[in-house]
Each structure stands twice: as structure tokens, then as C-alpha cells.
Scaffold this motif. Structure first.
Motif, PDB file in Angstrom:
ATOM      1  N   SER A   7     167.563  79.137  -5.518  1.00  0.00           N
ATOM      2  CA  SER A   7     167.981  80.187  -4.547  1.00  0.00           C
ATOM      3  C   SER A   7     169.090  81.221  -5.352  1.00  0.00           C
ATOM      4  O   SER A   7     169.466  82.207  -4.623  1.00  0.00           O
ATOM      5  CB  SER A   7     168.782  79.633  -3.458  1.00  0.00           C
ATOM      6  OG  SER A   7     169.907  78.743  -3.945  1.00  0.00           O
ATOM      7  N   THR A   8     169.078  80.970  -6.716  1.00  0.00           N
ATOM      8  CA  THR A   8     170.075  81.902  -7.511  1.00  0.00           C
ATOM      9  C   THR A   8     169.416  83.500  -7.613  1.00  0.00           C
ATOM     10  O   THR A   8     168.298  83.487  -8.048  1.00  0.00           O
ATOM     11  CB  THR A   8     170.213  81.301  -8.825  1.00  0.00           C
ATOM     12  OG1 THR A   8     170.653  79.740  -8.814  1.00  0.00           O
ATOM     13  CG2 THR A   8     171.443  81.943  -9.679  1.00  0.00           C
ATOM     14  N   PRO A   9     170.342  84.281  -7.279  1.00  0.00           N
ATOM     15  CA  PRO A   9     169.896  85.644  -7.314  1.00  0.00           C
ATOM     16  C   PRO A   9     169.790  85.844  -8.823  1.00  0.00           C
ATOM     17  O   PRO A   9     170.343  85.140  -9.739  1.00  0.00           O
ATOM     18  CB  PRO A   9     170.885  86.523  -6.715  1.00  0.00           C
ATOM     19  CG  PRO A   9     172.143  85.816  -6.772  1.00  0.00           C
ATOM     20  CD  PRO A   9     171.662  84.183  -6.603  1.00  0.00           C
ATOM     21  N   SER A  27     152.855  79.886 -15.975  1.00  0.00           N
ATOM     22  CA  SER A  27     153.821  80.986 -15.542  1.00  0.00           C
ATOM     23  C   SER A  27     153.489  81.964 -14.478  1.00  0.00           C
ATOM     24  O   SER A  27     153.786  83.122 -14.527  1.00  0.00           O
ATOM     25  CB  SER A  27     154.430  81.574 -17.122  1.00  0.00           C
ATOM     26  OG  SER A  27     153.430  82.300 -17.628  1.00  0.00           O
ATOM     27  N   GLY A  28     152.432  81.783 -13.967  1.00  0.00           N
ATOM     28  CA  GLY A  28     151.710  82.448 -13.005  1.00  0.00           C
ATOM     29  C   GLY A  28     152.924  83.291 -11.974  1.00  0.00           C
ATOM     30  O   GLY A  28     154.092  82.784 -12.229  1.00  0.00           O
ATOM     31  N   PRO A  29     152.199  84.194 -11.111  1.00  0.00           N
ATOM     32  CA  PRO A  29     153.100  84.947 -10.310  1.00  0.00           C
ATOM     33  C   PRO A  29     154.201  84.088  -9.424  1.00  0.00           C
ATOM     34  O   PRO A  29     155.169  84.652  -9.058  1.00  0.00           O
ATOM     35  CB  PRO A  29     152.112  85.604  -9.343  1.00  0.00           C
ATOM     36  CG  PRO A  29     150.710  85.265 -10.046  1.00  0.00           C
ATOM     37  CD  PRO A  29     150.877  84.158 -11.048  1.00  0.00           C
ATOM     38  N   ASN A  30     153.874  82.856  -9.008  1.00  0.00           N
ATOM     39  CA  ASN A  30     154.803  82.359  -7.944  1.00  0.00           C
ATOM     40  C   ASN A  30     155.715  81.265  -8.770  1.00  0.00           C
ATOM     41  O   ASN A  30     156.372  80.496  -7.931  1.00  0.00           O
ATOM     42  CB  ASN A  30     153.962  81.529  -6.927  1.00  0.00           C
ATOM     43  CG  ASN A  30     153.175  82.526  -6.020  1.00  0.00           C
ATOM     44  OD1 ASN A  30     153.924  83.682  -5.840  1.00  0.00           O
ATOM     45  ND2 ASN A  30     152.077  82.256  -5.682  1.00  0.00           N
ATOM     46  N   SER A  31     155.473  81.038 -10.094  1.00  0.00           N
ATOM     47  CA  SER A  31     156.216  80.137 -10.625  1.00  0.00           C
ATOM     48  C   SER A  31     157.764  80.570 -11.331  1.00  0.00           C
ATOM     49  O   SER A  31     157.914  81.918 -11.500  1.00  0.00           O
ATOM     50  CB  SER A  31     155.659  79.453 -11.684  1.00  0.00           C
ATOM     51  OG  SER A  31     155.086  80.520 -12.728  1.00  0.00           O
ATOM     52  N   ASP A  32     158.973  79.819 -10.861  1.00  0.00           N
ATOM     53  CA  ASP A  32     160.025  80.092 -11.208  1.00  0.00           C
ATOM     54  C   ASP A  32     160.467  79.192 -12.379  1.00  0.00           C
ATOM     55  O   ASP A  32     160.659  77.906 -12.133  1.00  0.00           O
ATOM     56  CB  ASP A  32     161.079  79.804  -9.900  1.00  0.00           C
ATOM     57  CG  ASP A  32     162.338  80.100 -10.155  1.00  0.00           C
ATOM     58  OD1 ASP A  32     162.928  80.273 -11.542  1.00  0.00           O
ATOM     59  OD2 ASP A  32     163.200  80.213  -9.136  1.00  0.00           O
ATOM     60  N   LEU A  33     160.616  79.565 -13.570  1.00  0.00           N
ATOM     61  CA  LEU A  33     160.857  78.822 -14.814  1.00  0.00           C
ATOM     62  C   LEU A  33     162.261  79.294 -15.330  1.00  0.00           C
ATOM     63  O   LEU A  33     162.717  79.283 -16.556  1.00  0.00           O
ATOM     64  CB  LEU A  33     159.757  78.981 -15.818  1.00  0.00           C
ATOM     65  CG  LEU A  33     158.252  78.704 -15.514  1.00  0.00           C
ATOM     66  CD1 LEU A  33     157.371  79.020 -16.522  1.00  0.00           C
ATOM     67  CD2 LEU A  33     158.301  77.108 -15.246  1.00  0.00           C
ATOM     68  N   ARG A  34     163.211  79.745 -14.596  1.00  0.00           N
ATOM     69  CA  ARG A  34     164.372  80.179 -14.797  1.00  0.00           C
ATOM     70  C   ARG A  34     165.277  79.094 -15.360  1.00  0.00           C
ATOM     71  O   ARG A  34     166.283  79.499 -16.076  1.00  0.00           O
ATOM     72  CB  ARG A  34     164.959  81.088 -13.796  1.00  0.00           C
ATOM     73  CG  ARG A  34     164.119  82.234 -13.516  1.00  0.00           C
ATOM     74  CD  ARG A  34     164.906  83.168 -12.411  1.00  0.00           C
ATOM     75  NE  ARG A  34     165.115  82.330 -11.114  1.00  0.00           N
ATOM     76  CZ  ARG A  34     166.137  82.606 -10.154  1.00  0.00           C
ATOM     77  NH1 ARG A  34     166.740  83.726 -10.315  1.00  0.00           N
ATOM     78  NH2 ARG A  34     166.076  81.970  -8.932  1.00  0.00           N
ATOM     79  N   GLY A  35     165.229  78.116 -14.763  1.00  0.00           N
ATOM     80  CA  GLY A  35     166.185  76.753 -15.194  1.00  0.00           C
ATOM     81  C   GLY A  35     167.286  76.757 -14.420  1.00  0.00           C
ATOM     82  O   GLY A  35     168.239  76.382 -14.882  1.00  0.00           O
TER      83      GLY A  35
END
Ligand code: HEM
Length: 189
Positions: free
Chosen positions: A94-96, A82-90
Motif C-alpha cells: 500500500s506504500t505510495p 516483472s510484468g505489468p501487475n507485479s510489485d517488486l519494490r520491496g
């Protein structure tokens, strides 16, 4: 060169030895003996003699409800993925950040193919990627799924730094239901 003359108050050149310390007329002596030095009084010694006093760790106030995490799901593993550059939002990359209404949140229960979203202090997180890393277990975490888990979270572990831990899972902010929708609901009443 001859040594400097000795002060007259020390006729033999030596620092005078104190016959008693503290000196009989000193402030230390006036205060009396230093407390808590020397062996404890007979009345305060326990029956076990030299055994150490009981420690507070021997009986926890509350038993831990932590679960055994499956291999690869330690807190350290979570920190790594889950480090600084990861996107785990699912959500698409590009979603704001979303404005999440209670009715949007309500369907994100973690069931029927939906991710589990949880609001904590006005921020909405997708907790699905974290579930298997949660030290309290998946079902416990899911108690807060699809709703505002602020109170529940605070009752159990207010010290946990969820903002840092779930930064990669931040979906958006919890907002009120839009006016139109509310009045539509009112009309239904
Ligand atoms: C609102 C839903 C949640 C519930 C009901 C819940 C419940 C629990 C429970 C029962 C424990 C075990 C406590 C114990 O050792 O006795 C626990 C531990 C823990 N939970 Fe949660 N949790 C929730 C949400 C979260 C979230 C969102 C996070 C992370 C961001 C989180 C992080 C942790 C951590 C780090 C521990 C270990 C705490 C420690 O050992 O001090 N929990 N949780």
C-alpha cells in the motif's frame, strides 16, 4: 468486324527494332557508360581472388563484459516476473511512491539486510530483485547501489530501456534533502 487500321508510321505492323540501345542520339548515351558495372579494375582486386571482403563482425571494437546468467534468470524470465501487475519494490504494497532523499538512498546499499536502491534520471529503483538478471553481473550493477547511478548507467549502456524493465521496481522519486536537515548539517560544520 475488320481490325482497326495500322498507324501509318509502322508500315509492316511491327514495332521497329532498335539497332542499338541506348540509341546513338539518346540522353543515356550522352552520359556515357553506367559506372560500377562489370568486373572490378585489376588494381582494386584483392590478392585473395574471389574470397569475400572482411566483415566488421570479425573483430569487435570492445570485448563484451556480459556474464553467464544462472538458469531461470534470462531476460525473458525477467520480463515474465516483472510484468505489468507485479510489485517488486520491496516495500509494503500500500506504500505510495516515496520521495527519496540522498540520505535515504545512501543506506540502501544492498548490504546489511537492506535492499539496493539506485537512482536513474531522478527515479529511484529497488534493483535487488533484478540483480541476478543483470547481464553485466551483480557486482557491476551494485556499483550504482545506494547512489545516483545515472552517469555510470549512461556511460555503459545508454540504449537500455531501464524505465520499462524496472517499472515493477520503482520506489519513488529522488528529491533534495529537506531544508531543515541541510541547515542541521551546516550547523555541524
Ligand atoms: C549503474 C549501474 C550499472 C552498471 C555499472 C552496469 C554495468 C553493465 C555492464 C558492464 C554490462 C555488460 C556490457 C557489455 O556487454 O560489455 C551491462 C549490461 C547490461 N546491463 Fe547494466 N549496469 C548497470 C545498471 C543497469 C540497470 C539498472 C539495468 C536495467 C534496467 C541494466 C541493464 C543491462 C542490460 C540489459 C545489459 C545488456 C546490454 C546489451 O547487451 O546491450 N544495467 N551492464
Amino acid at each position: 468486324m475488320p481490325p482497326p487500321p495500322l498507324p501509318s508510321s509502322r508500315p509492316n505492323g511491327r514495332i521497329p527494332a532498335l539497332s542499338q540501345f541506348p540509341a546513338p542520339n539518346s540522353a543515356q548515351r550522352a552520359r556515357g557508360p553506367t559506372p560500377n558495372r562489370g568486373p572490378p579494375a585489376a588494381s582494386s582486386s584483392s590478392s585473395s581472388g574471389l574470397a569475400p571482403p572482411p566483415t566488421h563482425s570479425s573483430k569487435p571494437a570492445k570485448p563484451s563484459r556480459q556474464v553467464v546468467l544462472t538458469p531461470g534468470h534470462s531476460p525473458l524470465d525477467w520480463a515474465r516476473i516483472s510484468g505489468p501487475n507485479s510489485d517488486l519494490r520491496g516495500v509494503p504494497a500500500s506504500t505510495p511512491y516515496l520521495r527519496v532523499t540522498p540520505s535515504m538512498l545512501k543506506v540502501q546499499t544492498g548490504r546489511k539486510g537492506k535492499d539496493a536502491w539506485m537512482a536513474i534520471n531522478g527515479k529511484v529503483y529497488n534493483v535487488t530483485p533484478y540483480a541476478k538478471f543483470h547481464p553485466g553481473g551483480v557486482p557491476e550493477l551494485m556499483r550504482g547501489a545506494g547512489r545516483d547511478g545515472t552517469k555510470l548507467f549512461g556511460e555503459i549502456h545508454p540504449w537500455v530501456n531501464y524505465e520499462t524493465m524496472l517499472a515493477a521496481c520503482l520506489v519513488g522519486l529522488l528529491v533534495d534533502e529537506p531544508e531543515g536537515k541541510e541547515s542541521e548539517m551546516d550547523r555541524m560544520d
